[in-house]
Scaffold this motif. Structure first.
Motif, PDB file in Angstrom:
ATOM      1  N   SER A   1      16.535  11.647  89.535  1.00  0.00           N
ATOM      2  CA  SER A   1      17.851  11.694  89.193  1.00  0.00           C
ATOM      3  C   SER A   1      18.022  12.941  88.121  1.00  0.00           C
ATOM      4  N   SER A   2      18.903  13.730  88.477  1.00  0.00           N
ATOM      5  CA  SER A   2      19.451  14.858  87.480  1.00  0.00           C
ATOM      6  C   SER A   2      20.934  15.284  87.780  1.00  0.00           C
TER       7      SER A   2
ATOM      8  N   GLY B   1      19.130  14.134  92.870  1.00  0.00           N
ATOM      9  CA  GLY B   1      20.421  13.531  93.074  1.00  0.00           C
ATOM     10  C   GLY B   1      20.912  12.814  92.029  1.00  0.00           C
ATOM     11  N   THR B   2      22.150  12.218  92.125  1.00  0.00           N
ATOM     12  CA  THR B   2      22.834  11.437  91.112  1.00  0.00           C
ATOM     13  C   THR B   2      22.984  10.028  91.533  1.00  0.00           C
ATOM     14  N   ASN B   3      23.312   9.636  92.877  1.00  0.00           N
ATOM     15  CA  ASN B   3      23.839   8.521  93.114  1.00  0.00           C
ATOM     16  C   ASN B   3      22.511   7.495  93.198  1.00  0.00           C
ATOM     17  N   PRO B   4      22.455   6.605  92.457  1.00  0.00           N
ATOM     18  CA  PRO B   4      21.181   5.336  92.763  1.00  0.00           C
ATOM     19  C   PRO B   4      20.943   5.173  94.271  1.00  0.00           C
ATOM     20  N   ALA B   5      22.184   5.004  94.876  1.00  0.00           N
ATOM     21  CA  ALA B   5      21.963   4.305  96.468  1.00  0.00           C
ATOM     22  C   ALA B   5      21.246   5.248  97.339  1.00  0.00           C
ATOM     23  N   THR B   6      21.635   6.804  96.991  1.00  0.00           N
ATOM     24  CA  THR B   6      21.422   7.702  98.039  1.00  0.00           C
ATOM     25  C   THR B   6      19.832   7.967  97.636  1.00  0.00           C
TER      26      THR B   6
END
Length: 249
Positions: free
Chosen positions: A58-59, A37-42
């Motif tokens: 993270s990608s 994913g990319t969103n730090p929170a999710t």
């Protein structure tokens, strides 16, 4: 009996919605899982929910370079890969006249370029009898207003299912697709609409579904699970529409 015992799976866009639910189903069925994913929170939320045995990375799905880096990380963690679920995607819906070149390029980069170069990068590490499942969309088959670019990207992915199948089946790699209709996921909340407008859009879409409701992430995840498992060994280049009859009636 578990359906994916010991299988090694990569799910792109696995921190919310269909991707996250598919990760849950794969784990329940005995698979080892990496999600991106990319969103730090999710990313952090998914890491907490799925537990320490799941690798959360993270990608950026739009970058060919990051797809190669992701493949390197998968090889370092798993050695080989049995299942790839290409799920990361962008749904930007707007009239033709509002599109800019940058927005157009971003949609194609995330939805088409990234998946292509991820498959390319993973080719050396796919295990024998590996399964690739691509998340398409009913929009590749219907002429819904304001979906011109999104639908084109999804049609490209469905084309990949056929051409990849023709090229990769000799290596034992199967490629299939699930194409959802309207699904209750956080996707729609990312369209930038007000709450009232979002409700109106949801009502309008639901009225076009003969089944009279939105689908669920679980229903799509179960279809992905079928294609990922040995139960679908004779499915090559197939597309399963899960749209409540939207494309047929």
């Amino acid at each position: 009996m578990q359906r994916l015992p010991g299988k090694r799976a990569l799910i792109t866009g696995g921190t919310t919605g269909i991707g996250l639910e598919t990760a849950r189903r794969f784990i329940e069925e005995g698979a080892r899982v990496i999600i991106t994913g990319t969103n730090p929170a999710t990313l952090e939320s998914a890491r907490h929910e799925l537990g320490p045995d799941v690798l959360v990375l993270s990608s950026d799905a739009s970058s060919a370079t990051e797809q190669r880096n992701l493949a390197t990380a998968v090889q370092a963690h798993f050695g080989r890969l049995d299942i790839l679920f290409i799920n990361a995607g962008l749904a930007q819906l707007q009239p033709i006249e509002q599109w800019t070149e940058d927005a157009f390029d971003r949609s194609f980069a995330i939805n088409v370029k990234g998946p292509f170069f991820l498959v390319q990068a993973l080719l050396p590490i796919f295990a024998p009898k590996a399964s690739i499942v691509i998340n398409g969309s009913v929009n590749a088959h219907i002429g819904m207003p304001n979906t011109s670019v999104y639908s084109a990207t999804k049609a490209s992915l469905i084309s990949f299912v056929r051409t990849f199948s023709g090229e990769l089946i000799s290596r034992g790699i199967r490629v299939n697709a699930v194409s959802p209709g309207p699904i209750s996921t956080p996707l729609y909340s990312k369209l930038g609409l007000s709450e009232d407008n979002l409700k109106q859009v949801a009502i309008s879409i639901q009225e076009q579904v003969p089944a009279g409701r939105f689908g669920t992430s679980r229903e799509i995840a179960d279809a992905v699970l079928f294609f990922a498992s040995d139960e679908s060994n004779f499915s090559v280049g197939s597309e399963l529409l899960l749209d409540g009859g939207m494309s047929e009636i």
